[in-house]
Motif scaffolding. Structure first.
Motif, PDB file in Angstrom:
ATOM      1  N   GLY A  13     -53.406 -65.417   6.886  1.00 25.82           N
ATOM      2  CA  GLY A  13     -54.417 -66.439   7.119  1.00 25.82           C
ATOM      3  C   GLY A  13     -53.809 -67.681   7.742  1.00 25.82           C
ATOM      4  O   GLY A  13     -52.605 -67.726   8.049  1.00 25.82           O
ATOM      5  N   PRO A  14     -54.585 -68.713   7.931  1.00 22.09           N
ATOM      6  CA  PRO A  14     -54.089 -69.919   8.610  1.00 22.09           C
ATOM      7  C   PRO A  14     -52.994 -70.653   7.850  1.00 22.09           C
ATOM      8  O   PRO A  14     -52.223 -71.403   8.458  1.00 22.09           O
ATOM      9  CB  PRO A  14     -55.352 -70.789   8.740  1.00 22.09           C
ATOM     10  N   ASP A  15     -52.901 -70.432   6.534  1.00 19.82           N
ATOM     11  CA  ASP A  15     -51.876 -71.127   5.754  1.00 19.82           C
ATOM     12  C   ASP A  15     -50.531 -70.424   5.824  1.00 19.82           C
ATOM     13  O   ASP A  15     -49.503 -71.015   5.482  1.00 19.82           O
ATOM     14  CB  ASP A  15     -52.318 -71.253   4.294  1.00 19.82           C
ATOM     15  N   GLY A  16     -50.516 -69.150   6.224  1.00 18.42           N
ATOM     16  CA  GLY A  16     -49.263 -68.427   6.420  1.00 18.42           C
ATOM     17  C   GLY A  16     -48.354 -68.416   5.213  1.00 18.42           C
ATOM     18  O   GLY A  16     -47.164 -68.718   5.317  1.00 18.42           O
ATOM     19  N   VAL A  17     -48.889 -68.070   4.057  1.00 14.86           N
ATOM     20  CA  VAL A  17     -48.077 -68.027   2.835  1.00 14.86           C
ATOM     21  C   VAL A  17     -47.038 -66.918   2.964  1.00 14.86           C
ATOM     22  O   VAL A  17     -47.346 -65.803   3.388  1.00 14.86           O
ATOM     23  CB  VAL A  17     -48.968 -67.781   1.602  1.00 14.86           C
ATOM     24  N   VAL A  18     -45.806 -67.205   2.605  1.00 18.81           N
ATOM     25  CA  VAL A  18     -44.744 -66.209   2.707  1.00 18.81           C
ATOM     26  C   VAL A  18     -44.995 -65.089   1.702  1.00 18.81           C
ATOM     27  O   VAL A  18     -45.567 -65.314   0.624  1.00 18.81           O
ATOM     28  CB  VAL A  18     -43.363 -66.842   2.460  1.00 18.81           C
ATOM     29  N   PRO A  19     -44.586 -63.851   2.014  1.00 23.97           N
ATOM     30  CA  PRO A  19     -44.827 -62.730   1.098  1.00 23.97           C
ATOM     31  C   PRO A  19     -44.254 -62.944  -0.295  1.00 23.97           C
ATOM     32  O   PRO A  19     -44.834 -62.484  -1.280  1.00 23.97           O
ATOM     33  CB  PRO A  19     -44.142 -61.548   1.801  1.00 23.97           C
ATOM     34  N   ALA A  20     -43.132 -63.637  -0.395  1.00 25.15           N
ATOM     35  CA  ALA A  20     -42.510 -63.862  -1.697  1.00 25.15           C
ATOM     36  C   ALA A  20     -43.413 -64.660  -2.626  1.00 25.15           C
ATOM     37  O   ALA A  20     -43.317 -64.541  -3.860  1.00 25.15           O
ATOM     38  CB  ALA A  20     -41.176 -64.583  -1.526  1.00 25.15           C
ATOM     39  N   LEU A  53     -40.835 -76.492  -3.097  1.00 26.23           N
ATOM     40  CA  LEU A  53     -39.790 -75.907  -3.932  1.00 26.23           C
ATOM     41  C   LEU A  53     -38.409 -76.231  -3.386  1.00 26.23           C
ATOM     42  O   LEU A  53     -38.207 -76.282  -2.162  1.00 26.23           O
ATOM     43  CB  LEU A  53     -39.950 -74.387  -3.994  1.00 26.23           C
ATOM     44  N   PRO A  54     -37.443 -76.436  -4.260  1.00 27.79           N
ATOM     45  CA  PRO A  54     -36.059 -76.578  -3.792  1.00 27.79           C
ATOM     46  C   PRO A  54     -35.589 -75.316  -3.072  1.00 27.79           C
ATOM     47  O   PRO A  54     -36.063 -74.216  -3.359  1.00 27.79           O
ATOM     48  CB  PRO A  54     -35.270 -76.803  -5.099  1.00 27.79           C
ATOM     49  N   ARG A  55     -34.654 -75.493  -2.177  1.00 29.18           N
ATOM     50  CA  ARG A  55     -34.202 -74.357  -1.361  1.00 29.18           C
ATOM     51  C   ARG A  55     -33.655 -73.231  -2.219  1.00 29.18           C
ATOM     52  O   ARG A  55     -33.860 -72.056  -1.928  1.00 29.18           O
ATOM     53  CB  ARG A  55     -33.137 -74.828  -0.390  1.00 29.18           C
ATOM     54  N   VAL A  56     -32.984 -73.549  -3.314  1.00 26.36           N
ATOM     55  CA  VAL A  56     -32.385 -72.514  -4.140  1.00 26.36           C
ATOM     56  C   VAL A  56     -33.459 -71.658  -4.811  1.00 26.36           C
ATOM     57  O   VAL A  56     -33.292 -70.441  -4.966  1.00 26.36           O
ATOM     58  CB  VAL A  56     -31.446 -73.141  -5.204  1.00 26.36           C
ATOM     59  N   LEU A  57     -34.571 -72.281  -5.183  1.00 27.56           N
ATOM     60  CA  LEU A  57     -35.651 -71.522  -5.796  1.00 27.56           C
ATOM     61  C   LEU A  57     -36.366 -70.645  -4.774  1.00 27.56           C
ATOM     62  O   LEU A  57     -36.783 -69.521  -5.080  1.00 27.56           O
ATOM     63  CB  LEU A  57     -36.644 -72.460  -6.475  1.00 27.56           C
ATOM     64  N   ARG A  58     -36.513 -71.145  -3.553  1.00 31.78           N
ATOM     65  CA  ARG A  58     -37.109 -70.319  -2.506  1.00 31.78           C
ATOM     66  C   ARG A  58     -36.228 -69.109  -2.215  1.00 31.78           C
ATOM     67  O   ARG A  58     -36.728 -67.993  -2.024  1.00 31.78           O
ATOM     68  CB  ARG A  58     -37.328 -71.135  -1.234  1.00 31.78           C
TER      69      ARG A  58
END
Length: 206
Positions: free
Chosen positions: A88-95, A175-180
């Motif tokens: 969709g337009p928000d492009g949420v990452v699969p994770a 989110l912090p990079r480590v959590l992503r």
């Protein structure tokens, strides 16, 4: 705005129509997540993403059995919402989209349980008609029963995709990079978990 007024409502209704195939009518296997995922993915421009999400939902739900009053997580709803969130337009990452979609499938199974209880009460007019020797209003009962279920499914999918899309997109960016990185790692390992479930379900036991 076109997404919320045209595309998302249309896709939600389409998903609800496919979901009716699961146990209510047809049962041509069109409601399977492995079908719904790539189908919606192709509509939205990435059949591969849809196939990945649909296959994961399919494999993780192989051992679920609708026994007695138990209503398992709705794989059709989960697959549709997952693809809508990702493409969709928000492009949420699969994770982020995948666990949210699974949670939606579980939540809708609770709603579906309530719908089934309401539909069971529709048998009362049939009993009354049989006792009084009147014609049974099959057409009206069918429309009320299946129509109410499909409408609830479409509304749920629309609301979930419309609300979760912006929220998850913002949350992932905050989110912090480590959590992503950890969430990406966990999603990558989900494939192996799903394959283990598939092997276990296909394993021939003596």
């Amino acid at each position: 705005m076109t997404w919320y007024l045209v595309a998302l409502p249309s896709l939600s209704v389409l998903a609800a129509a496919l979901e009716v195939d699961s146990v209510h009518m047809g049962q041509w296997m069109l409601s399977r997540p492995v079908v719904v995922g790539p189908f919606f993915g192709a509509i939205l421009g990435s059949a591969w993403t849809g196939a990945l999400l649909g296959s994961l939902v399919e494999m993780l739900g192989l051992e679920a059995r609708p026994l007695g009053c138990v209503v398992p997580a709705n794989g059709t709803v989960a697959a549709a919402i997952g693809v809508l969130l990702c493409l969709g337009p928000d492009g949420v990452v699969p994770a982020a989209a995948f666990p949210a979609a699974l949670a939606c499938g579980v939540l809708f199974s609770r709603i579906e349980g309530g719908i089934r209880a309401w539909r069971a009460a529709l048998a009362l007019p049939v009993v009354d008609a049989l006792e009084e020797g009147r014609p049974i209003p099959w057409r009206g009962l069918f429309v009320r029963s299946i129509g109410a279920h499909a409408a609830a499914t479409a509304l749920f999918i629309y609301a979930a995709a419309a609300l979760l899309g912006p929220v998850l997109s913002w949350f992932w960016g905050a989110l912090p990079r480590v959590l992503r990185a950890g969430a990406d790692w966990a999603f990558e390992k989900t494939l192996w978990i799903a394959l283990a479930v598939l092997i276990g379900s296909l394993w021939r036991r003596p």
